[in-house]
Enzyme design. Structure first.
Site, mmCIF file in Angstrom:
data_model
loop_
_atom_site.group_PDB
_atom_site.id
_atom_site.type_symbol
_atom_site.label_atom_id
_atom_site.label_comp_id
_atom_site.label_asym_id
_atom_site.label_seq_id
_atom_site.Cartn_x
_atom_site.Cartn_y
_atom_site.Cartn_z
ATOM 1 N N HIS A 100 18.106 -5.599 71.555
ATOM 2 C CA HIS A 100 16.845 -5.437 70.808
ATOM 3 C C HIS A 100 16.942 -4.259 69.850
ATOM 4 O O HIS A 100 17.582 -3.248 70.144
ATOM 5 C CB HIS A 100 15.643 -5.304 71.746
ATOM 6 C CG HIS A 100 15.671 -4.103 72.655
ATOM 7 N ND1 HIS A 100 15.199 -2.868 72.281
ATOM 8 C CD2 HIS A 100 16.083 -3.967 73.937
ATOM 9 C CE1 HIS A 100 15.312 -2.017 73.287
ATOM 10 N NE2 HIS A 100 15.858 -2.652 74.311
ATOM 11 N N ASP A 155 14.376 -2.380 68.504
ATOM 12 C CA ASP A 155 13.407 -1.287 68.580
ATOM 13 C C ASP A 155 13.790 -0.272 69.646
ATOM 14 O O ASP A 155 14.626 -0.526 70.519
ATOM 15 C CB ASP A 155 12.013 -1.828 68.855
ATOM 16 C CG ASP A 155 11.936 -2.616 70.158
ATOM 17 O OD1 ASP A 155 12.875 -3.382 70.442
ATOM 18 O OD2 ASP A 155 10.936 -2.479 70.890
ATOM 19 N N ASP A 166 19.092 3.212 74.226
ATOM 20 C CA ASP A 166 18.425 2.000 74.692
ATOM 21 C C ASP A 166 17.647 1.426 73.509
ATOM 22 O O ASP A 166 16.605 1.938 73.152
ATOM 23 C CB ASP A 166 17.495 2.350 75.851
ATOM 24 C CG ASP A 166 16.588 1.207 76.275
ATOM 25 O OD1 ASP A 166 16.864 0.056 75.914
ATOM 26 O OD2 ASP A 166 15.594 1.485 76.965
ATOM 27 N N GLU A 223 10.820 -5.310 71.894
ATOM 28 C CA GLU A 223 11.107 -5.417 73.318
ATOM 29 C C GLU A 223 10.391 -4.351 74.118
ATOM 30 O O GLU A 223 9.869 -4.608 75.214
ATOM 31 C CB GLU A 223 12.625 -5.329 73.538
ATOM 32 C CG GLU A 223 13.072 -5.640 74.964
ATOM 33 C CD GLU A 223 13.184 -4.433 75.873
ATOM 34 O OE1 GLU A 223 13.477 -4.611 77.068
ATOM 35 O OE2 GLU A 223 12.946 -3.296 75.392
ATOM 36 N N GLU A 224 10.360 -3.125 73.595
ATOM 37 C CA GLU A 224 9.853 -2.010 74.373
ATOM 38 C C GLU A 224 8.344 -2.033 74.572
ATOM 39 O O GLU A 224 7.838 -1.449 75.534
ATOM 40 C CB GLU A 224 10.258 -0.678 73.711
ATOM 41 C CG GLU A 224 11.765 -0.454 73.611
ATOM 42 C CD GLU A 224 12.424 -0.209 74.965
ATOM 43 O OE1 GLU A 224 11.734 -0.340 75.994
ATOM 44 O OE2 GLU A 224 13.617 0.114 74.988
ATOM 45 N N HIS A 248 13.643 6.105 77.873
ATOM 46 C CA HIS A 248 12.197 6.112 77.628
ATOM 47 C C HIS A 248 11.598 7.518 77.706
ATOM 48 O O HIS A 248 10.386 7.667 77.716
ATOM 49 C CB HIS A 248 11.437 5.187 78.593
ATOM 50 C CG HIS A 248 11.793 3.745 78.469
ATOM 51 N ND1 HIS A 248 11.138 2.749 79.149
ATOM 52 C CD2 HIS A 248 12.738 3.118 77.735
ATOM 53 C CE1 HIS A 248 11.659 1.578 78.853
ATOM 54 N NE2 HIS A 248 12.644 1.779 77.987
#
Length: 484
Positions: free
Chosen positions: A77, A79, A116, A146-147, A457
């Site tokens: 992904h 983003d 990530d 995605e996030e 994150h």
């Protein structure tokens, strides 16, 4: 910016990662990156297209002699999570990520790194560019959002992808390969609660809980980490006997990140403010002892504050704090079938209160879709007691493990041959896109692997450089093995 990345090994992968760091890409703002990748594909002479949602696919023909090999989809992904430390000025829609190397790990300066899933995307781009690799027909699938919502995978066009095997490049532990993942759902509550004016004998008190590590609300949920929302609600509960009522609240910024900070403004009778400050100071020491060395940076403070407008009335404030105090948070159940893996959990990710308007966004995860439904129902029952409605949003299915897949067997063989040790076969308590993609393309044989990433994150996110080299060699070897 980030010129030092191009001195790292493997150079092609890190060159692409540098371009990603220099191109802002928070969830929902991937358009500039997509346009850049399309222009890059044109320059490479590679075909590309997009589905109706905007997911990008770039295709590369098979190496000579491998035209009849099963087609492979490399998936990641575009983003990244946008999180910055308090005091770090960073505009994720405009500013590049500033990186540095320390003790064999790559870090960002006060923000999330975007490893990530930037490293997975960079690896796929390096494969597309490399004319020396052996591989069958390739598709690189780059999904969006995605996030925040899994939007790209949820809206992925059916009948579009051509490959028979999918390698997801979005897991985060060196030496491990993932063959299953949790499904999940957001739980959202919005309610307008009754308020009343601030009386002449009330004073404002700003309570701040900061300094926690935070982390990924799936992969880190079993760690002994503090959740700022959970802890601050506990503090507010302890201050209620002093006549405290809530004026406003702000805690957490993303439902898939364990909250690191939370803030509340309280209104108290003037003659109890001093006692409230003493209670807060005592609770700071209590919470520090409970969290221990794992999350030792906790800071809890209370300062006089000016408050304008109306605050929740006493009954509404007590009802809200009690409801949140009782809400599920953290690990609910460990898996009975996969030792050491979380089965079901919930993260109280985002809480806010302003002018009586309350908002909650939590993220429920489970290896069983039925357990997700049951947890959502618990939220609905709990918040129904205070007259609020909880609704489920952005639900996505889990990925059922297939321990007998041919792609898994090839990965295990190459891992042993290349590194001299067995790969760990795992199921992850996080929402990889494999489950959603597999529901649209049930014939796909899928695995997921990646380099070692810690603190995803959160602004503590970092990646081990040696694991990236290993990741690249494993990916190259796996593609060659599946090209026969």
């Amino acid at each position: 910016m980030n010129e030092h990345l191009e001195a790292l090994d493997p150079a092609p992968l890190w060159r692409h990662f540098r371009a990603l760091c220099n191109t802002p890409r928070p969830s929902g703002e991937e358009a500039a990156l997509v346009a850049m990748l399309e222009a890059w594909a044109d320059a490479q002479g590679l075909a590309h297209d997009r589905d109706a949602f905007g997911n990008l696919r770039i295709k590369k023909p098979a190496s000579p002699g491998s035209e009849k090999a099963p087609g492979v989809i490399l998936q990641g992904h575009l983003d990244m999570v946008a999180q910055a430390n308090a005091g770090t000025e960073h505009d994720f829609s405009r500013d590049p990520i500033r990186t540095y190397v320390e003790d064999g790990w790559l870090h960002a300066d006060g923000t999330t790194l975007g490893a990530d899933n930037g490293l997975g995307v960079a690896a796929a781009l390096a494969v597309l560019e490399d004319k020396t690799l052996t591989h069958g027909p390739l598709e690189a699938l780059f999904t969006l959002e995605e996030e925040t919502s899994m939007g790209g995978a949820l809206n992925l066009a059916a009948g579009w992808l051509e490959g028979e095997r999918l390698i997801n490049l979005d897991s985060e532990e060196r030496g491990e390969v993932y063959i299953g993942c949790a499904g999940g759902s957001d739980v959202v509550v919005d309610a307008q609660l009754p308020t009343s004016e601030v009386s002449d004998d009330e004073r404002g008190l700003r309570v701040a809980l900061t300094g926690l590590k935070g982390g990924h609300s799936g992969m880190d949920i079993h760690q002994p980490l503090g959740n700022a929302n959970r802890l601050l609600i506990r503090v507010l509960r302890a201050l209620e006997p002093l006549g405290a009522r809530l004026g406003d609240y702000a805690g957490g910024t993303l439902r898939n990140a364990i909250p690191r900070e939370a803030f509340a403004t309280l209104l108290l009778p003037a003659d109890t403010v001093e006692a409230a400050v003493v209670t807060v100071n005592q609770l700071e020491q209590t919470l520090k002892r409970e969290l221990g060395s794992t999350d030792s940076g906790l800071q809890l403070s209370a300062e006089p504050a000016h408050f304008e407008g109306e605050a929740l009335n006493r009954d509404a404030s007590a009802m809200l704090v009690a409801t949140l105090h009782a809400a599920p948070c953290g690990v609910e159940r460990m898996s009975a079938d996969v030792p050491g893996v979380v089965d079901t959990s919930n993260n109280l990710g985002v809480l806010s209160l302003e002018a009586g308007r309350f908002h909650l966004c939590a993220l429920v995860r489970s290896l069983h879709d039925s357990a997700v439904e049951a947890m959502v129902d618990r939220f609905q029952a709990l918040f129904g007691l205070m007259g609020a409605r909880a609704k489920a949003e952005h639900g996505y299915p889990g990925w059922v493990p297939n321990p007998k897949g041919e792609l898994l067997a090839a990965f295990k063989a190459q891992h042993q041959a290349l590194l001299g040790r067995d790969a760990g076969v795992k199921v992850i308590h996080a929402g990889l896109e494999c489950g959603i993609i597999g529901s649209k393309y049930p014939h796909l044989d899928m695995i997921s692997f990646g380099p070692s990433i810690r603190g995803a994150h959160s602004p503590d996110e970092r990646v081990e450089l040696a694991s990236v080299t290993e990741f690249w060699h494993m990916l190259s070897a796996l593609l060659a093995a599946t090209a026969r």
